[in-house]
Design a protein around this motif. Structure first.
Motif, PDB file in Angstrom:
ATOM      1  N   SER B  68      31.912  39.235  37.684  1.00  0.00           N
ATOM      2  CA  SER B  68      32.925  38.955  36.667  1.00  0.00           C
ATOM      3  C   SER B  68      34.286  38.829  37.322  1.00  0.00           C
ATOM      4  N   ASP B  69      35.028  37.805  36.920  1.00  0.00           N
ATOM      5  CA  ASP B  69      36.392  37.636  37.431  1.00  0.00           C
ATOM      6  C   ASP B  69      37.331  38.613  36.731  1.00  0.00           C
ATOM      7  N   ILE B  70      38.309  39.076  37.499  1.00  0.00           N
ATOM      8  CA  ILE B  70      39.360  39.927  36.954  1.00  0.00           C
ATOM      9  C   ILE B  70      40.657  39.115  36.970  1.00  0.00           C
ATOM     10  N   TYR B  71      41.371  39.156  35.856  1.00  0.00           N
ATOM     11  CA  TYR B  71      42.613  38.393  35.735  1.00  0.00           C
ATOM     12  C   TYR B  71      43.790  39.352  35.765  1.00  0.00           C
ATOM     13  N   SER B  72      44.835  38.940  36.464  1.00  0.00           N
ATOM     14  CA  SER B  72      46.004  39.812  36.534  1.00  0.00           C
ATOM     15  C   SER B  72      46.717  39.829  35.175  1.00  0.00           C
ATOM     16  N   PRO B  73      46.921  40.997  34.608  1.00  0.00           N
ATOM     17  CA  PRO B  73      47.551  41.064  33.282  1.00  0.00           C
ATOM     18  C   PRO B  73      49.022  40.647  33.317  1.00  0.00           C
ATOM     19  N   VAL B  74      49.654  40.790  34.479  1.00  0.00           N
ATOM     20  CA  VAL B  74      51.081  40.480  34.587  1.00  0.00           C
ATOM     21  C   VAL B  74      51.354  39.743  35.901  1.00  0.00           C
ATOM     22  N   SER B  75      52.541  39.123  36.016  1.00  0.00           N
ATOM     23  CA  SER B  75      52.923  38.442  37.249  1.00  0.00           C
ATOM     24  C   SER B  75      53.531  39.449  38.220  1.00  0.00           C
ATOM     25  N   GLY B  76      53.311  39.190  39.521  1.00  0.00           N
ATOM     26  CA  GLY B  76      53.929  40.069  40.502  1.00  0.00           C
ATOM     27  C   GLY B  76      53.200  40.053  41.819  1.00  0.00           C
ATOM     28  N   GLU B  77      53.635  40.945  42.720  1.00  0.00           N
ATOM     29  CA  GLU B  77      53.077  41.009  44.069  1.00  0.00           C
ATOM     30  C   GLU B  77      52.220  42.263  44.220  1.00  0.00           C
ATOM     31  N   VAL B  78      51.070  42.104  44.833  1.00  0.00           N
ATOM     32  CA  VAL B  78      50.174  43.240  45.061  1.00  0.00           C
ATOM     33  C   VAL B  78      50.786  44.155  46.117  1.00  0.00           C
ATOM     34  N   VAL B  79      50.948  45.439  45.779  1.00  0.00           N
ATOM     35  CA  VAL B  79      51.545  46.372  46.743  1.00  0.00           C
ATOM     36  C   VAL B  79      50.542  47.385  47.279  1.00  0.00           C
ATOM     37  N   GLU B  80      49.419  47.528  46.593  1.00  0.00           N
ATOM     38  CA  GLU B  80      48.402  48.480  47.055  1.00  0.00           C
ATOM     39  C   GLU B  80      47.077  48.130  46.408  1.00  0.00           C
ATOM     40  N   VAL B  81      45.967  48.306  47.158  1.00  0.00           N
ATOM     41  CA  VAL B  81      44.638  48.132  46.553  1.00  0.00           C
ATOM     42  C   VAL B  81      43.839  49.408  46.767  1.00  0.00           C
ATOM     43  N   ASN B  82      42.852  49.619  45.903  1.00  0.00           N
ATOM     44  CA  ASN B  82      42.055  50.847  45.971  1.00  0.00           C
ATOM     45  C   ASN B  82      40.944  50.692  47.003  1.00  0.00           C
ATOM     46  N   GLU B  83      41.261  51.044  48.260  1.00  0.00           N
ATOM     47  CA  GLU B  83      40.323  50.863  49.376  1.00  0.00           C
ATOM     48  C   GLU B  83      39.027  51.623  49.169  1.00  0.00           C
ATOM     49  N   ALA B  84      39.090  52.712  48.418  1.00  0.00           N
ATOM     50  CA  ALA B  84      37.889  53.536  48.224  1.00  0.00           C
ATOM     51  C   ALA B  84      36.767  52.750  47.547  1.00  0.00           C
ATOM     52  N   LEU B  85      37.137  51.699  46.829  1.00  0.00           N
ATOM     53  CA  LEU B  85      36.117  50.923  46.120  1.00  0.00           C
ATOM     54  C   LEU B  85      35.255  50.080  47.060  1.00  0.00           C
ATOM     55  N   MET B  86      35.747  49.850  48.288  1.00  0.00           N
ATOM     56  CA  MET B  86      34.965  49.068  49.239  1.00  0.00           C
ATOM     57  C   MET B  86      33.618  49.735  49.493  1.00  0.00           C
TER      58      MET B  86
END
Lengths: 368, 128
Positions: B68-86
């Protein structure tokens, strides 16, 4: 019109997440598909497979009829209760369905066919049966429960009638015991030991409940699919269909060429292709990069398209993504799969991936 | 009945957004979404520094069933991702509003949050 098995209310009461499958309202899982998968590999799980159709064949010429109808040879069935896996082909050598045939008595055989193919199968079988004067009886009055896993047999046997329990306990693999309208077969679609039990509909909810009380976990179609994929077993409609030859679906082992005099439907068409060098290969894939292999993803070797994934998914036992795939003959030991526009490395392996709880392929090497 | 938290904003495509903290919002998928997807087995996250428009495709979650695709709810720049999900995508199933967050975005225009659903609005979507 959605059809329901006799166990439908029990599925709903047990928290089954229901989906439509081949026109049937069936549980895909009861909370966690992953846990159900592990339960079958480690202890025992049960599946409602009543949507599959039992077809009884009766008449003096049933055996010669089946030798004409099926690509595998029921001459291999010489002891009562023995089962045979076979393709039923059309004249072009395409697969109408894959099925199991049980030899019950000299004038009585039983077939179990896929739910999604039941109507067309029945029409085809009846049409072919006419010259043989074989009676074809669909048994929608029977339910079917598969109990699978290393503890499946020991948990099931005490719940059977004494006569049936004794016979079932002694069953070799791929044999069935019959008593009254009950048929217990040591068969399955998970790569684990266990039984598939055909029984009168009215008695099915009682057995289901008794199995649950004995600690057998209800499992849905989701786990059934990941278990069969790990076991390297084909799924009709994904891995083969009427446009596909068994020669290109890894099913050569089910084709009985001897005796040469046996004329079965599709034989001529298949013989022409039997030794063709351009037959596609049916292989297993192990994803080396990140992602999940899915049906219809395309496979490449040095930029050249080599084939496609016929059924793929995540393998809970391996904690890796695996697939069955059809590829061109020249495909090497590795290739790439296109996932969302990116080429991701895969290893070509020989199925099965998992049998009897044991991993059968080399999964060394870290995920990249 | 799945959880919908009152303090979050939601998209009809089943993402949630936290309130703004120093210009940054956390984004994840709802309890209803993870429940519908089933056991997650793979999450493809955006890269830090990537810039997305609101409603842009920015991540993929894959369950045993489907991607399933995830859509960004708002505009902006990614500053951190949840690495634990890898290594542990199941965190999204276990704790969709907590340890199962997907990524954080430095929001370009806070008024975009006004276009999103509140908890009651999302409950109607999830129940439909």
């Amino acid at each position: 019109m959605t059809m329901k098995t006799v166990l439908n209310e029990l599925h709903r009461a047990g928290g089954g997440r229901m989906v439509s499958f081949a026109g049937w309202d069936m549980p895909v899982h009861y909370g966690s598909q992953m846990e159900e998968h592990h339960t079958v590999r480690q202890s025992a799980g049960m599946f409602d497979v009543s949507h599959m159709l039992v077809v009884d064949l009766a008449g003096e010429r049933t055996r010669p009829f089946l030798q004409y109808l099926l690509a595998n040879d029921v001459a291999r069935l010489q002891t009562e209760g023995k089962a045979l896996y076979s393709c039923m082909l059309n004249q072009q050598g395409g697969v109408i369905d894959d099925l199991i045939t049980y030899y019950l008595r000299d004038d009585a055989f039983r077939m179990v066919v896929n739910a999604g193919c039941a109507d067309k199968d029945l029409a085809w079988i009846k049409q072919q049966a006419e010259p043989f004067a074989v009676t074809v009886t669909p048994r929608r009055d029977l339910a079917m429960i598969a109990v699978q896993g290393p503890q499946a047999r020991e948990k099931t046997l005490p719940l059977l009638s004494p006569v049936l329990a004794k016979a079932a306990a002694e069953l070799p693999v791929f044999h069935a015991a019959v008593h009254d309208d009950w048929c217990v077969a040591r068969t399955g679609y998970t790569g684990e030991d266990g039984f598939e039990i055909m029984l009168p509909e009215a008695e099915a909810p009682i057995l289901w409940q008794a199995l649950a009380d004995a600690g057998v976990s209800p499992c849905g179609l989701g786990a059934r699919d990941t278990l069969r994929l790990e076991a390297g077993m084909n799924l009709y409609g994904s891995d083969m269909d009427e446009q596909c030859s068994p020669l290109e679906a890894g099913l050569n082992w089910t084709l009985a060429w001897e005796p040469e005099t046996r004329n079965f439907i599709g034989r001529k068409a298949l013989e022409a292709k039997r030794t063709a060098v351009d037959n596609k290969r049916f292989v297993g894939l192990l994803l080396e990069g990140r992602g999940v292999l899915r049906n219809h993803q395309r496979l490449f070797s040095d930029g050249v398209e080599m084939g496609e994934v016929t059924s793929g998914g995540f393998a809970p036992t391996l904690q890796r993504s695996i697939a069955l795939a059809r590829v061109l003959p020249g495909t090497g030991e590795t290739c790439t799969v296109e996932i969302r526009g990116k080429q991701v490395p895969v290893k070509v392996v020989r199925p099965p991936f998992v049998r009897k709880g044991k991993v059968c392929i080399n999964i060394e090497g870290e995920k990249s | 009945m799945s959880d919908v938290l009152d303090e979050l904003r939601y998209c009809s495509t089943h993402e949630w957004v936290s309130s703004v903290d120093k210009g940054v919002v956390s984004i994840g998928i709802t309890d209803h979404a993870q429940d519908q997807l089933g056991d997650l087995v793979f999450v493809e996250l955006p890269e830090v520094g990537q810039v997305f428009e609101a409603e842009g495709e920015c991540a993929v979650v894959e369950s045993v069933k489907a991607a399933s695709d995830i859509y960004s709810p708002v505009s902006g720049e990614v500053v951190e991702v949840n690495e634990a999900l890898m290594d542990s995508p199941e965190l999204v199933n276990d704790d969709p509003y907590g340890d199962g967050w997907l990524f954080k975005i430095r929001i370009t225009d806070e008024t975009e949050l006004d276009n999103l659903l509140d908890a009651d609005g999302y409950r109607e979507v999830a129940d439909a």
